[in-house]
Write a protein that holds these residues in place. Structure first.
Motif, PDB file in Angstrom:
ATOM      1  N   CYS A 616      41.253 -60.362 -22.870  1.00  0.00           N
ATOM      2  CA  CYS A 616      41.739 -61.481 -23.555  1.00  0.00           C
ATOM      3  C   CYS A 616      41.398 -62.548 -22.358  1.00  0.00           C
ATOM      4  CB  CYS A 616      43.370 -61.627 -23.511  1.00  0.00           C
ATOM      5  SG  CYS A 616      44.399 -63.029 -23.501  1.00  0.00           S
ATOM      6  N   ILE A 617      41.263 -64.008 -23.683  1.00  0.00           N
ATOM      7  CA  ILE A 617      40.344 -64.874 -22.568  1.00  0.00           C
ATOM      8  C   ILE A 617      41.051 -66.084 -22.594  1.00  0.00           C
ATOM      9  CG2 ILE A 617      38.484 -66.416 -21.827  1.00  0.00           C
ATOM     10  CD1 ILE A 617      36.735 -64.023 -22.791  1.00  0.00           C
ATOM     11  N   ALA A 618      41.981 -66.436 -21.838  1.00  0.00           N
ATOM     12  CA  ALA A 618      42.580 -67.926 -21.911  1.00  0.00           C
ATOM     13  C   ALA A 618      41.374 -69.694 -21.153  1.00  0.00           C
ATOM     14  CB  ALA A 618      43.775 -68.282 -21.663  1.00  0.00           C
ATOM     15  N   ASN A 619      40.581 -69.897 -22.038  1.00  0.00           N
ATOM     16  CA  ASN A 619      40.337 -71.048 -21.769  1.00  0.00           C
ATOM     17  C   ASN A 619      40.978 -72.712 -21.738  1.00  0.00           C
ATOM     18  OD1 ASN A 619      37.245 -69.747 -20.807  1.00  0.00           O
ATOM     19  ND2 ASN A 619      37.481 -69.108 -23.097  1.00  0.00           N
ATOM     20  N   THR A 620      40.193 -73.544 -20.573  1.00  0.00           N
ATOM     21  CA  THR A 620      40.778 -75.035 -20.471  1.00  0.00           C
ATOM     22  C   THR A 620      39.548 -75.717 -20.354  1.00  0.00           C
ATOM     23  OG1 THR A 620      41.106 -74.631 -18.431  1.00  0.00           O
ATOM     24  CG2 THR A 620      42.918 -74.021 -20.046  1.00  0.00           C
ATOM     25  N   SER A 621      39.826 -76.719 -20.462  1.00  0.00           N
ATOM     26  CA  SER A 621      38.104 -77.040 -19.583  1.00  0.00           C
ATOM     27  C   SER A 621      38.159 -77.192 -18.324  1.00  0.00           C
ATOM     28  CB  SER A 621      38.030 -78.853 -20.073  1.00  0.00           C
ATOM     29  OG  SER A 621      39.565 -79.257 -19.566  1.00  0.00           O
ATOM     30  N   LEU A 622      38.350 -76.695 -17.151  1.00  0.00           N
ATOM     31  CA  LEU A 622      37.777 -76.628 -16.117  1.00  0.00           C
ATOM     32  C   LEU A 622      38.641 -75.254 -15.599  1.00  0.00           C
ATOM     33  CD1 LEU A 622      40.151 -79.213 -14.443  1.00  0.00           C
ATOM     34  CD2 LEU A 622      37.909 -79.629 -15.455  1.00  0.00           C
ATOM     35  N   ASP A 623      39.503 -74.122 -16.173  1.00  0.00           N
ATOM     36  CA  ASP A 623      39.120 -72.504 -15.104  1.00  0.00           C
ATOM     37  C   ASP A 623      39.849 -72.169 -17.035  1.00  0.00           C
ATOM     38  OD1 ASP A 623      41.995 -73.436 -15.884  1.00  0.00           O
ATOM     39  OD2 ASP A 623      42.409 -73.106 -14.600  1.00  0.00           O
ATOM     40  N   LYS A 624      39.651 -70.484 -16.455  1.00  0.00           N
ATOM     41  CA  LYS A 624      39.968 -69.696 -17.638  1.00  0.00           C
ATOM     42  C   LYS A 624      39.903 -68.959 -16.904  1.00  0.00           C
ATOM     43  CE  LYS A 624      35.222 -67.171 -17.156  1.00  0.00           C
ATOM     44  NZ  LYS A 624      34.489 -66.454 -18.358  1.00  0.00           N
ATOM     45  N   ASP A 625      41.284 -67.355 -17.625  1.00  0.00           N
ATOM     46  CA  ASP A 625      41.633 -66.753 -16.378  1.00  0.00           C
ATOM     47  C   ASP A 625      41.533 -65.489 -17.965  1.00  0.00           C
ATOM     48  OD1 ASP A 625      42.553 -64.386 -15.109  1.00  0.00           O
ATOM     49  OD2 ASP A 625      44.325 -64.885 -15.239  1.00  0.00           O
ATOM     50  N   SER A 626      41.532 -63.960 -17.407  1.00  0.00           N
ATOM     51  CA  SER A 626      41.292 -62.853 -18.796  1.00  0.00           C
ATOM     52  C   SER A 626      42.007 -61.643 -17.992  1.00  0.00           C
ATOM     53  CB  SER A 626      39.818 -62.811 -18.718  1.00  0.00           C
ATOM     54  OG  SER A 626      38.988 -62.128 -17.365  1.00  0.00           O
ATOM     55  N   ALA A 627      42.578 -61.061 -18.452  1.00  0.00           N
ATOM     56  CA  ALA A 627      42.766 -59.443 -18.530  1.00  0.00           C
ATOM     57  C   ALA A 627      42.421 -58.622 -19.747  1.00  0.00           C
ATOM     58  CB  ALA A 627      43.836 -59.540 -18.391  1.00  0.00           C
ATOM     59  N   SER A 628      42.517 -56.963 -19.893  1.00  0.00           N
ATOM     60  CA  SER A 628      41.836 -55.818 -20.107  1.00  0.00           C
ATOM     61  C   SER A 628      42.821 -54.747 -20.135  1.00  0.00           C
ATOM     62  CB  SER A 628      39.835 -55.851 -20.070  1.00  0.00           C
ATOM     63  OG  SER A 628      39.542 -56.939 -20.034  1.00  0.00           O
ATOM     64  N   ALA A 629      42.692 -55.010 -20.943  1.00  0.00           N
ATOM     65  CA  ALA A 629      43.488 -53.013 -21.581  1.00  0.00           C
ATOM     66  C   ALA A 629      42.858 -51.908 -22.480  1.00  0.00           C
ATOM     67  CB  ALA A 629      44.912 -53.405 -22.049  1.00  0.00           C
ATOM     68  N   GLU A 630      42.268 -51.144 -21.810  1.00  0.00           N
ATOM     69  CA  GLU A 630      42.092 -49.946 -22.920  1.00  0.00           C
ATOM     70  C   GLU A 630      43.105 -49.340 -24.272  1.00  0.00           C
ATOM     71  OE1 GLU A 630      38.865 -48.225 -22.924  1.00  0.00           O
ATOM     72  OE2 GLU A 630      38.535 -49.577 -20.844  1.00  0.00           O
ATOM     73  N   LEU A 631      42.451 -49.148 -25.331  1.00  0.00           N
ATOM     74  CA  LEU A 631      43.156 -48.562 -26.406  1.00  0.00           C
ATOM     75  C   LEU A 631      42.014 -47.696 -26.762  1.00  0.00           C
ATOM     76  CD1 LEU A 631      44.836 -49.095 -28.728  1.00  0.00           C
ATOM     77  CD2 LEU A 631      43.216 -49.872 -30.618  1.00  0.00           C
ATOM     78  N   THR A 632      43.044 -46.054 -26.983  1.00  0.00           N
ATOM     79  CA  THR A 632      43.231 -44.959 -27.268  1.00  0.00           C
ATOM     80  C   THR A 632      43.758 -44.523 -28.239  1.00  0.00           C
ATOM     81  OG1 THR A 632      42.437 -44.419 -24.801  1.00  0.00           O
ATOM     82  CG2 THR A 632      42.778 -42.760 -26.416  1.00  0.00           C
ATOM     83  N   VAL A 633      42.841 -44.151 -29.486  1.00  0.00           N
ATOM     84  CA  VAL A 633      43.265 -43.232 -31.207  1.00  0.00           C
ATOM     85  C   VAL A 633      42.832 -41.939 -31.221  1.00  0.00           C
ATOM     86  CG1 VAL A 633      42.941 -44.142 -33.084  1.00  0.00           C
ATOM     87  CG2 VAL A 633      42.192 -45.566 -31.780  1.00  0.00           C
ATOM     88  N   VAL A 634      44.327 -41.875 -31.364  1.00  0.00           N
ATOM     89  CA  VAL A 634      44.568 -40.005 -31.213  1.00  0.00           C
ATOM     90  C   VAL A 634      45.000 -39.717 -32.654  1.00  0.00           C
ATOM     91  CG1 VAL A 634      45.621 -39.678 -29.116  1.00  0.00           C
ATOM     92  CG2 VAL A 634      46.840 -40.148 -31.023  1.00  0.00           C
ATOM     93  N   ALA A 635      44.432 -38.771 -33.394  1.00  0.00           N
ATOM     94  CA  ALA A 635      44.692 -38.105 -34.288  1.00  0.00           C
ATOM     95  C   ALA A 635      46.083 -38.139 -34.659  1.00  0.00           C
ATOM     96  CB  ALA A 635      44.252 -36.326 -34.537  1.00  0.00           C
ATOM     97  N   ALA A 636      46.074 -38.508 -36.349  1.00  0.00           N
ATOM     98  CA  ALA A 636      48.050 -38.952 -36.578  1.00  0.00           C
ATOM     99  C   ALA A 636      48.028 -37.241 -36.779  1.00  0.00           C
ATOM    100  CB  ALA A 636      47.367 -39.285 -37.703  1.00  0.00           C
ATOM    101  N   THR A 637      49.184 -36.526 -36.842  1.00  0.00           N
ATOM    102  CA  THR A 637      48.526 -34.932 -37.641  1.00  0.00           C
ATOM    103  C   THR A 637      50.407 -34.237 -36.974  1.00  0.00           C
ATOM    104  OG1 THR A 637      48.370 -32.426 -36.465  1.00  0.00           O
ATOM    105  CG2 THR A 637      47.735 -34.277 -34.551  1.00  0.00           C
ATOM    106  N   PRO A 638      50.288 -33.522 -37.596  1.00  0.00           N
ATOM    107  CA  PRO A 638      52.269 -33.338 -37.093  1.00  0.00           C
ATOM    108  C   PRO A 638      52.273 -32.554 -36.155  1.00  0.00           C
ATOM    109  CG  PRO A 638      51.714 -32.464 -39.576  1.00  0.00           C
ATOM    110  CD  PRO A 638      50.333 -33.436 -38.768  1.00  0.00           C
TER     111      PRO A 638
END
Length: 1198
Positions: A616-638
């Motif tokens: 996620c990147i938040a931008n203004t005309s003067l500065d910005k900030d960013s933050a990241s996160a991982e998504l792990t997808v696992v199998a849908a199984t009973p």
């Protein structure tokens, strides 16, 4: 004069984050000035014959400069050549070579720009045609292809031998790029065994049967002309020993056969370079490429090292499978011996390359344009370096300065020209030429003599915006001669902005180190010189930073599930930030499943391809900030829920690339137990200094399985790796093999060096010793230096070991000393340490504070003021002042009492303090003392002061005496703290009834000399509550309370005497009890005697229908059944209280016997007693059935 410029978009707010210095002086173009070259072609200009030649030369000046050219040192008359034109208002040449000969225009060109104030000249621009076109022209005129025709014979070679396929491309300008491909234009696969050399040849360290092919083709690409040429294909056939015997005859006549003996495993030998050593020359700033290619079986590995030091870390690259060592941006420090080592399992071989670094001239100080006012002094500096040392030549307006007109205001001194007392006509352009055998530098710099009032070059009313806590730079570019002085003002202030937090740079820019909200406002800059002044106004707005306050977090989601990443942003209210989401640093897929909300990203129907890093990147005309996160997808199984656990330990730790101060560690990760490994922590053990103790060294992201480790000298290292995932840390891996680094001199000195004496005549120097790993070698010692500060003394030093302090004796009291502690060992000494300041020991202060004054603020608070003592008399670090104060006596008492002194401490250099908690109406004394780390100094003379009256404390006690029917007497004690002269007492009282309600309040004022008081006319038998307090002229004191009751009237008291306490009543009750007891005993005795009764009379008197008739068959009387309920017989009554009334019948079945043993007299009475047996049974049977009686009760007590 330097100008500092900031990039300012037109009409847009200025972002004050990045600014740069423009080193050349810009003189406004409306002012008279010599020419300044603004653009010229490069020194080497390689011409493409398919395009026209453009030789650039641009300049500015006033008047507008005129341009001319020389070619090969002589005037180039462009008017006589129809193919050559010059651009209007410019010196740029356009040469039309369409249908012409390029060679006719090759040569060395130089541009000259001149006006009435001077002449500027360009570099020598060498025009050359690309060699490839000369080759093409020559070869095709002869009817031959570009690559010279040659017979390329098939190559027959035994498996395991080495092989070189030569390319030998034609020479080009610039040189061509070589690569090898097959007939299908696919690049040939290269490896450690097969690779291309810098000369373009293809090298095989050993050949294999899969190398057999007939389309080894060398290609040459000439970038300048965008052409590619190829060599004839080369055919190679690799034979095993069995195949050689069958085919050698067929190929013997028309093939070239490599090797006449079987090829087996062998030690490496170098194919290139040849011999034991070689030399390489490289120029500073260029790229160095060293190459070593070896043959052998197994395939050798190549390693590089520098004999006289380490390879530059950030500029060194290994290419071509370690066979090429590349160092970019070469410096003189890169000269030396480089060793390449080829190694396989059978041995190794090395080659040493001696690299020499030379340098074409390069600038140290390039001459800059100089603007002077008449009568001023200035200097032009032309300073350069090179190898060999370059020579410097000065020119004026393009003519050697020694051939120029003499000027008394000018003096040439080597690399400088000094101007003094210049005049208006002294303007000119000076050229500095610096050259050696490897090149030259040419710089133009003018001297312009002007007298100009200041002018502001920055646009007016400029708006500057900056993020809070960042640096703000407000521009005030100006020009004037003499150079104007710049001052800044804020809003309507009249004082100059200078000093923290403001800094005014030489170019006029106002800098605010850390901009805050209170820096908002309007700023005015004023430029002044002897000829006038100019001003400009700008505005600054400080904005809040943009911050992501709710960051996206790591998510694990099943296939077809939904995931939400949050991204909440806090920003300046005047901005509207734009929120952008990236996946793996790229735009989100164009998929309707991705929904970007105001502060979130939602992904629906998740698939496996959605895995990745979302930012996620938040931008203004003067500065910005960013933050990241991982998504792990696992199998849908009973299947059962995924079990997450800590990772397994890493394995296979391996050490490579061993250096003196670094090593490379690789490992194999353990199983992550369904939780991604986030990072690896590398720990080390020092087997020499701390065996068995593991220390943190570094950590790397979980995506890497190797680390480049920086090492310290003289350490026996072992390494281990700890894996970390979201669940926790793994167990450490098994340690790596040990690696010991060579000892060296210490790199650092002891920390926390301090000096402070513990006696008035000494200095104790202490430090924190180096650890074993910091010592870098054996024999660690410390060299302690000291000398008195601000005194021209030499350093005194002593060398000690295994200690962390040293005591210097015989010093003066509290004198500053400069102190240094330097580490050394058997291999050398550490870098020179910086000095710290310490002080010799303190002694007690010698002087007392003076002019002590007391100002009483109220009855419990006073303020004390004093004059400070001189710093010299403190004889130590002044800690503060102490006030000793004590109460002498109360004002109304003349007798002294035990004196209890109190102390208040005031730290630092305060000269006043307040004394709280004083007792009112008291006489106090005090003195003041200064104290340092050693102790207190002498006290000041005692000062005496009195506190005014206050309110008293509560009376000492309150007693109620002599309660009467309608009066009470109160007695009390005077207040323990009168706090003044008592003016009297106040007594208030009110009655309390039986429901605890309070009656009316009565108030009485009592004189101060009384200690008791009698209240009269009170109500009898009434409870009263009393409130009592003393008072002074300042008011009433604390209240003491008490309660008391008046006695009752005597007549009422007699009527209310408790009857239970009277004697006659007690005697009566005892008589009645005795009579009842006698009656109960009589009844009991009467019943147990059993008197005789006529049966007939009893039956007649008490007929009982329940008596059964005698049976006819046996003539006996009927019996009462034992199973009947235990009820009273009819005709009898048993009272509930258990007593037997007189009229009740005494008869019951218990009075009769059972069976036939009993006999009757003729008159129907009993003729005898009950038999013992029957009597016993009757008694036992009636114990539980008869009603209780008073007799039974009495028996139980007897």
């Amino acid at each position: 004069m330097l100008r500092k410029r900031c990039l300012t978009p037109g009409g847009a707010p200025l972002i004050l984050l990045v600014c740069h210095l423009i080193t050349a002086l810009d003189v406004p173009l409306d002012l008279q000035q010599p020419p300044t070259l603004t653009h010229q072609s490069p020194k080497d200009y390689i011409v493409d014959p398919r395009e026209n030649i453009v030789i650039q030369c641009e300049a500015k000046g006033k008047p507008t400069p005129n341009f001319s050219w020389t070619r090969n040192g002589t005037h180039f008359d462009i008017e006589k050549d129809a193919r050559v034109t010059m651009k209007p208002n410019s010196g740029t040449l356009l040469i039309d070579i369409t249908g012409g000969k390029v060679e006719a225009y090759e040569g060395v060109y130089q541009c000259t720009a001149r006006n009435e104030h001077g002449t500027a000249i360009s570099n020598n621009i060498v025009i050359r045609q690309s060699n490839i076109f000369l080759i093409i022209k020559f070869i095709y005129l002869e009817g031959s292809p570009l690559w010279s025709k040659e017979r390329v014979d098939p190559i027959l070679i035994q498996e395991g031998n080495s092989l070189i396929l030569e390319c030998r491309p034609p020479v080009g300008l610039p040189p061509p790029i070589i690569f090898w491909m097959d007939n299908y234009f696919q690049r040939l696969t290269q490896s450690e065994r097969v690779s291309q050399g810098l000369n373009g040849d293809l090298y095989f360290s050993n050949v294999r049967t899969e190398d057999t092919r007939n389309d080894y083709i060398c290609y040459a690409r000439f970038n300048h002309t965008q052409t590619i040429q190829q060599k004839q294909p080369i055919s190679v056939k690799v034979l095993s020993m069995d195949a050689i015997n069958e085919t050698i005859a067929a190929f013997l006549n028309d093939t070239e056969f490599y090797s006449d003996s079987p090829a087996g495993e062998r030690r490496p030998t170098f194919m290139i370079p040849k011999g034991q050593t070689s030399n390489k020359l490289v120029l500073r700033g260029h790229m160095l490429k060293l190459e070593c290619i070896a043959e052998g079986l197994p395939t050798p590995e190549i390693h590089w090292r520098k004999e006289s030091g380490e390879l530059p870390n950030k500029r060194t690259f290994h290419e071509n499978f370690q066979k090429t060592l590349k160092i970019i941006d070469v410096t003189e420090a890169d000269a030396g011996l480089y060793r390449c080592i080829a190694q396989n399992s059978l041995g190794s071989v090395h080659h040493i390359i001696n690299v020499t670094v030379m340098a074409s001239p390069y600038w140290i100080t390039e001459p800059k344009n100089l603007v002077l006012a008449p009568k001023e002094t200035g200097i032009l500096i032309c300073r350069a370096n090179g190898s060999p040392d370059p020579s410097i030549t000065w020119l004026m307006n393009g003519i050697p300065i020694e051939n120029s007109p003499k000027d008394l205001s000018r003096k040439v001194e080597g690399d400088s020209i000094i101007f003094s007392d210049v005049q208006t006509g002294s303007s000119a352009v000076y050229q500095c030429n610096v050259s050696n055998e490897f090149g030259y530098l040419l710089a133009n710099a003018f001297l312009n003599v002007l007298a100009e009032p200041p002018r502001i070059l920055t646009p007016t009313n400029q708006m500057y915006q900056v993020i809070m806590n960042n640096r703000a730079l407000l521009d005030c570019a100006s020009f004037g001669s003499p150079i104007p002085k710049i001052n800044w003002f804020k809003d309507d202030q009249t004082s100059i902005l200078d000093g923290d937090p403001y800094v005014i740079h030489d170019n006029g820019t106002l800098e605010i180190h850390v901009a805050q909200k209170d820096n908002n406002g309007k700023y005015t800059c004023i430029a002044m010189n002897d000829l006038g002044k100019a001003e400009n106004r700008v505005q600054l707005e400080v904005k809040d930073p943009t911050r992501i306050i709710k960051q996206p977090e790591y998510r694990v989601v099943q296939v077809a599930g939904k995931v939400i990443f949050e991204c909440k942003v806090k920003h300046d209210p005047t901005f509207t930030p734009t929120i952008m989401w990236l996946k793996n640093n790229e735009e989100l897929p164009d998929d309707e499943r991705f929904i970007v909300g105001e502060d979130s990203l939602t992904i629906g129907e998740v698939t496996e391809i959605d895995e990745g890093t979302y930012t996620c990147i938040a931008n203004t005309s003067l500065d910005k900030d960013s933050a990241s996160a991982e998504l792990t997808v696992v199998a849908a199984t009973p299947a059962p829920a995924i079990i997450y656990d800590r990772p397994d330990p890493s394995t296979d730790l391996e050490l490579t690339d061993e250096r003196e101060r670094s090593i490379h560690l690789t490992w194999t990760p353990g199983f992550d137990h369904n939780s991604i490994i986030q990072k690896y922590i590398v720990e080390y053990e020092d087997g020499l200094h701390e065996p068995g103790v593991w220390h943190y060294l570094t950590e790397v992201p979980g995506t890497k399985t190797n680390a480049h480790l920086k090492l310290s000298p003289h350490v026996l290292y072992s390494f281990r790796v700890v894996s970390v995932n979201e669940v926790g840390r793994s167990q450490p891996s098994y340690p790596s093999r040990q690696y010991q680094t060579a000892p060296a001199a210490p790199d650092e000195n002891p920390s926390k060096v301090e000096g402070a004496g513990n006696e008035p005549d000494n200095l104790v120097i202490t430090w924190e010793t180096l650890t074993g790993i910091q010592s870098n070698g054996p024999g660690l010692q410390y060299k302690v230096h000291w000398r008195q500060k601000d005194v021209d003394d030499d350093w005194t030093s002593v060398t000690v070991a295994n200690v962390s302090k040293y005591i210097v004796s015989g010093t003066q009291t509290f004198v500053p000393y400069e102190i240094k502690v330097q580490a050394l060992n058997d291999l050398g000494i550490a870098p020179e340490p910086s000095a710290v300041v310490g002080y010799s020991g303190e002694d007690l202060p010698m002087a007392a504070p003076g002019n002590v004054r007391v100002r009483v603020e109220n009855s419990t608070l006073a303020e004390v003021q004093w004059e400070p003592v001189s710093p010299k008399s403190v004889r130590g670090h002044q800690k503060g002042y102490k006030i000793y104060y004590w109460k002498e006596r109360s004002v109304f008492k003349r007798s002294r009492r035990h004196v209890e002194k109190k102390i208040l401490t005031f730290s630092g250099d305060k000269t006043h303090g307040k004394l709280p908690g004083l007792e009112p109406f008291s006489l106090y004394k005090l003195n003041v003392r200064v104290f340092n780390g050693k102790g207190e100094g002498p006290p000041s003379p005692d000062e005496q002061f009195e506190t005014p009256e206050g309110v008293p404390s509560a009376p000492a006690f309150l007693k109620i005496l002599n309660p009467m029917l309608d009066s009470l007497t109160l007695e009390w004690g005077a207040p323990s703290h009168r706090n003044g002269l008592l003016t009297g007492y106040t007594l208030e009282y009110q009655p309390i009834n039986n429901t605890h309600e309070l009656g009316p309040l009565v108030k009485i004022i009592i004189p101060a000399n009384e200690t008791n008081w009698t209240l009269k006319n009170l109500n009898y038998s009434t409870r009263y509550k009393f409130y009592f307090h003393a008072q002074t002229s300042k008011g009433p004191g604390n209240i003491i309370t008490e309660e008391a009751v008046t006695i009752m009237d005597e007549a009422m008291a007699s009527r209310q005497v408790d009857i239970a306490t009277q004697g006659w009543f007690i005697g009566l009750m005892c008589a009645i009890a005795l009579l009842i007891l006698v009656l109960l005993i009589f009844c009991f005795v009467k019943r147990n005697k059993g008197g005789k009764y006529p049966v007939k009379e009893k039956e007649d008197a008490h007929p009982d229908p329940e008596i059964q008739p005698m049976k006819d068959d046996d003539g006996t009387f009927g019996e009462y059944s034992d199973t009947e309920d235990h009820k009273p017989l009819k005709g009898s009554r048993t009272p509930s209280n258990g007593t037997v009334k007189k009229e009740d019948s005494d008869d019951s079945l218990v009075d009769y016997g059972e069976g036939g043993d009993g006999q009757f007299n003729e008159d129907g009475s009993f003729i005898g007693q009950y038999s013992g047996k029957k009597e016993k049974e009757t008694a036992e049977g009636n114990e539980s059935s008869e009603a209780p009686s008073p007799v039974n009760a009495m028996n139980s007590f007897v």
